[in-house]
Design an enzyme around this catalytic site. Sequence first.
Site, mmCIF file in Angstrom:
data_model
loop_
_atom_site.group_PDB
_atom_site.id
_atom_site.type_symbol
_atom_site.label_atom_id
_atom_site.label_comp_id
_atom_site.label_asym_id
_atom_site.label_seq_id
_atom_site.Cartn_x
_atom_site.Cartn_y
_atom_site.Cartn_z
ATOM 1 C CD GLU A 248 -2.844 -0.794 2.966
ATOM 2 O OE1 GLU A 248 -1.781 -0.038 3.724
ATOM 3 O OE2 GLU A 248 -3.182 -2.028 2.682
ATOM 4 N N PRO A 249 1.495 1.626 -1.701
ATOM 5 C CG PRO A 249 2.728 1.638 -3.161
ATOM 6 C CD PRO A 249 2.102 0.598 -1.842
ATOM 7 N NE ARG B 206 4.661 15.233 4.661
ATOM 8 C CZ ARG B 206 5.717 15.616 5.461
ATOM 9 N NH1 ARG B 206 6.778 16.481 4.461
ATOM 10 N NH2 ARG B 206 6.377 14.662 5.852
ATOM 11 C CB CYS C 297 -3.794 35.368 11.245
ATOM 12 S SG CYS C 297 -4.187 36.761 10.186
ATOM 13 C CE1 TYR D 41 2.493 14.744 10.356
ATOM 14 C CE2 TYR D 41 2.656 15.541 8.273
ATOM 15 C CZ TYR D 41 2.013 14.785 8.933
ATOM 16 O OH TYR D 41 0.711 14.134 8.948
ATOM 17 N NE ARG E 189 5.705 9.996 3.236
ATOM 18 C CZ ARG E 189 5.360 10.397 4.084
ATOM 19 N NH1 ARG E 189 5.803 12.074 3.929
ATOM 20 N NH2 ARG E 189 4.787 10.434 5.226
#
Length: 419
Positions: free
Chosen positions: A273-274, A312, A342, A316, A276
């Site tokens: 199930e790749p 992202r 903001c 992260y 990225r």
Amino acid sequence: MKPWHYVAGELHIEQVPVADLAIRYGTPLYVYSAHAITARWRELDQALSGQRHLICYAVKANSNLSVLRLLTDLGSGFDVVSMGELDRVIAAGGRPDRTVFSGVGKSTAELRYALKTGVHCIDVESIAELTRLGEIAAQLGQAAPVALRVNPDVDAATHPYISTGLRDNKFGIPLAQAEPLLRELQSDPRFALKGIACHIGSQITDLQPLRDALTSLLDLADRLGAQGIGLEQIDIGGGIGIRYREETPPSLTDYGRMLSDQFAGRPETLVLEPGRALVGEAGVLLTRVEYLKTQSARRFAIVDAAMNDLLRPALYQAHHDILPARARTGEADLWDIVGPVCESGDFLGLARRLALQAGDLLAVSDVGAYGFVMASNYNSRPRPAEVLVSGAQHRLVRRRESLEALYAAEIDPEEGDRR
Ligand code: LLP
């Protein structure tokens, strides 16, 4: 494989100068390379050629219909985690019978929909879910194709938010519980047992945890085999990382070879199930510098893309390289590349060495996965347009959102007053 390169100082995606795309479609703009996606999918498929396998692309990474169509045409299957994703796969011409339905909290409506559309398999994550699915299958008079997602308790050594294979995560069924459950499933007529699955995390840059997880699954399959319970498939999930900065992820060839070696001679189908790894490097986000501003010791380049367009970095502290569309010769400084939202967490990159002027075009790299799909309308900002490039061709694959679309689902306040 990065899809971009410089020709005479001008950044290109495949054969198209990004500056042309920015003028034609406006900014912020997501741009994907069809060639990069195709090359990655084929590399993985090729590495597994000696083994019966099914690549189920994780739709959550990038669910644009044209990306799904491209993968369908390559022969890909899909991994979905919601009714919305399953619907997209079908709308893109993808096959439900090559689609696995994952996710820790599938609703009754989603389980029904999955059965009615004839998905290849439902990856069940708890006994409670199994009970619910059994009831639905009995009502529909249809045996539900199931795989049990087990939690192999392997540390994927990745960001804690995207690590999913540890005992304390919410995902999967503990290995010890799985064995008796699989025995029960095997003889329950409401289910058609397909196999076992796992997914230990994302942006994994070392093969060892994936090897450990697969070993754990194969041991379980062997124990079941010894009891006369044969499985059709073993699903190792996704998780292979890409190079954003200094990471050294294994190539898809090495990953595929590792899986093939461990799987050699086995009767089951290998499911993957790749997400990225197939689309991450294929995308850039084009954004234009609106203003330059120096404040105490920091230099800010305020650009027209923000955390709502690419979450992202804010969520992260993820690093994405930021490239100038045209290399400037002037003095380079350290710039914080920030958006108009903001919040102080609204940045795309901090302390980047660039020679900049207002109006410059920049490309944020490696945003093909978990980029547009995580975009929101925060600050009532319409989400960006998306473009797919193939060779010298480019085409709009999602229109920029209109202002009206931002509140189209809301009830007109005047109408509300009349009720
Ligand atoms: N299968 C399952 C069951 C998953 O939960 C995931 C991702 C995948 C496959 C695909 O994993 P991949 O090959 O893409 O690593 N938003 C985060 C990533 C979250 C991944 C969640 N699950 C990010 O931006 O890094």
